[in-house]
Design a protein around this motif. Structure first.
Motif, short mmCIF file in Angstrom:
data_model
loop_
_atom_site.label_atom_id
_atom_site.label_comp_id
_atom_site.label_asym_id
_atom_site.label_seq_id
_atom_site.Cartn_x
_atom_site.Cartn_y
_atom_site.Cartn_z
N SER A 30 0.91 -1.07 -0.25
CA SER A 30 -0.30 -0.37 -0.34
C SER A 30 0.65 1.06 0.32
N SER A 31 2.73 1.31 0.85
CA SER A 31 3.08 2.22 -0.10
C SER A 31 2.53 3.13 -1.54
N TYR A 32 2.67 2.09 -2.26
CA TYR A 32 2.48 1.65 -3.65
C TYR A 32 2.13 2.61 -4.46
N TYR A 33 1.50 3.46 -4.92
CA TYR A 33 0.39 4.11 -5.55
C TYR A 33 -1.00 4.43 -5.17
N ASP A 34 -1.02 5.22 -4.17
CA ASP A 34 -1.45 5.13 -3.05
C ASP A 34 -2.28 4.19 -2.64
#
Length: 488
Positions: free
Chosen positions: A425-429
């Motif tokens: 979840s730290s990527y692509y919001d």
């Protein structure tokens, strides 16, 4: 805690955003290379069949002067049952079909999206299937399966799981465990009823509930607990439904996948006992125990596998009396294409499921059933243990790689099945769907978005492939995440 009730509403047929998005790379590629492959119309028709999402009439001919028959077809007023329109296509199947289409178009793809062992069935299984064909054992069997197979299943469950089912009328052999799950839902829940579906979940569970005209109550589980069911939260979930329905419990069934797809989590005996203690207060709730991965349970770093896998039906006589145990031959014996599964349940439940199967498919393949008998009787336990050891090595490799990737979190390592559900979840919001889309398009790596399993911000990785393929996949994922982080 919030418990979500999934409701169905009548809508016109539409392409889910996830499905539509996954069509884009294929069609772009088709446009660029259509002179090398099939005509665009043919490819489009194949894609719409795979994705169940075409809104155009692909049966029309290029000619403007259509025959009367084609004109009649194009103006058909046949309507699709609204119940089917509300069922979402399987995301895993869609991605797998997408990958196959890309490969057919000459694109090399690394796929970790399908739960299918990379090893072949045991030789004893293959030999039994060949022998059955040569013996011309190709006739219908009883709806519930051959007695030889039902007896073998009964003996296996009693020996390994400590539960006895009468092979005469408490075991039903089906065309894969998936059919058995669906029939279990149909037998226990209908219009106005509710079914508890713990999340993350196998995407087919809530859709099967929808097909039964019942409603799913999603019971969330926590990542920090390894996505295992918390007994107190289960009680809270049931009490909320009773309160909502003015003191009446309308929950008819709880689906319980253990080991879990997609998390790989395995409930201990103590945890099963805690769940059973809650259900003791609600004797009208049946349990559909999907135990298809029960052969794939791993030791921890100290060489201890705890209780191993414990069948929910073995917890107590009361739990036995309400539990439908589903298992099969696809995962442990790599017999995926042979479509062979079974349900073991007390007589009243077994009779209801038999009635349903008798009107749907009748018996499973006689050839597959002969192979199933060999799987249970002729495959040495050492061969099974060797496969589990290899799968454990793959699991350890993937976990080791994920733990060195920045921004990827895996709170509790899986101890069963052959899946990992890391948090990305730290990527692509937190948009796991777009992450998987870009990963497939840019790196030709296919993973399944966690949103499909009721777990937004995660991705499901199946490590049921070769270590060489896993190495390529982990390299692609690491490279993709590094590039994404630099851009952000």
């Amino acid at each position: 805690m919030t418990f979500t009730t999934l409701t169905t509403t009548t809508t016109t047929t539409a392409t889910p955003a996830f499905v539509s998005a996954f069509q884009i790379p294929v069609r772009q590629h088709q446009h660029q290379h259509q002179h090398q492959h099939q005509s665009p119309a043919v490819v489009k028709r194949a894609t719409s069949i795979y994705m169940s999402s075409s809104t155009e009439d692909d049966t029309k001919t290029p000619s403007s002067s259509s025959s009367s028959s084609s004109s009649s077809q194009s103006s058909s007023s046949i309507e699709i049952n609204p119940l089917v329109q509300n069922v979402k296509p399987s995301a895993t199947v869609q991605i797998f079909s997408k990958v196959k289409q890309m490969e057919a178009d000459g694109i090399s793809v690394t796929s970790l999206c399908v739960g299918e062992p990379d090893f072949p069935p045991p030789q004893a299984v293959l030999d039994a299937a060949v022998q059955a064909i040569q013996n011309k054992d190709t006739k219908y069997t009883a709806v519930t399966g051959t007695y030889d197979l039902r007896r073998s299943i009964s003996q296996d469950l009693e020996k390994r799981k400590g539960v006895y089912y009468d092979p005469l009328d408490e075991i039903i052999v089906g065309n894969g465990a998936k059919q058995c799950v669906y029939q279990g839902i149909l037998a226990t829940a209908g219009e106005g009823d509710y079914v508890i579906v713990p999340s993350p979940y196998w995407p087919s569970y809530p859709e099967m509930v929808t097909l039964a005209k019942a409603k799913s109550i999603i019971l969330p589980t926590k990542e920090e607990n390894g996505y295992l069911i918390d007994a107190d939260e289960l009680r809270e979930c049931i009490e909320a439904n009773v309160k909502e329905n003015r003191g009446v419990n309308k929950i008819k069934c709880m689906i319980f996948c253990n080991p879990s797809n997609p998390t790989g989590g395995v409930h201990s005996k103590a945890q099963l006992e805690d769940i059973a203690a809650v259900l003791e207060d609600y004797p009208d709730i049946a349990v559909l125990a999907d135990e298809i991965y029960e052969r794939l349970v791993y030791e921890d770093d100290d060489g201890d596998d705890g209780d191993g896998h414990v069948s929910f039906a073995s917890i107590s006589p009361n739990m036995f009396s309400r539990t439908m145990t589903v298992n099969g031959f696809s995962k442990a014996y790599a017999m995926t294409g042979m479509r062979l599964g079974y349900m073991a349940a007390p007589k009243p439940l077994a009779k209801a499921v038999t009635t349903i199967q008798g009107q749907l498919t009748s018996c499973a393949s006689s050839i597959s059933q002969a192979a199933g008998v060999a799987a249970l009787n002729d495959v040495d336990e050492s061969e099974m243990e060797a496969n589990v050891k290899i799968m454990r090595e793959k699991r350890d490799y993937v976990i080791g790689e994920l733990r060195t990737m920045e921004g990827v979190r895996l709170a509790v390592p899986p101890t069963g099945a052959f899946y990992v559900l890391p948090d990305v979840s730290s990527y692509y919001d937190g948009d796991d769907t777009q992450l998987c889309l870009d990963l497939l398009e840019k790196k030709r790596l296919a993973l399944v978005p966690g949103t499909s399993f009721g777990a937004p911000g995660t991705v499901r990785i199946s490590y049921a492939t070769s270590l060489e393929e896993l190495a390529v996949a982990m390299s692609k994922l690491r490279e993709f995440l590094d590039e994404t982080r630099i851009k952000e």
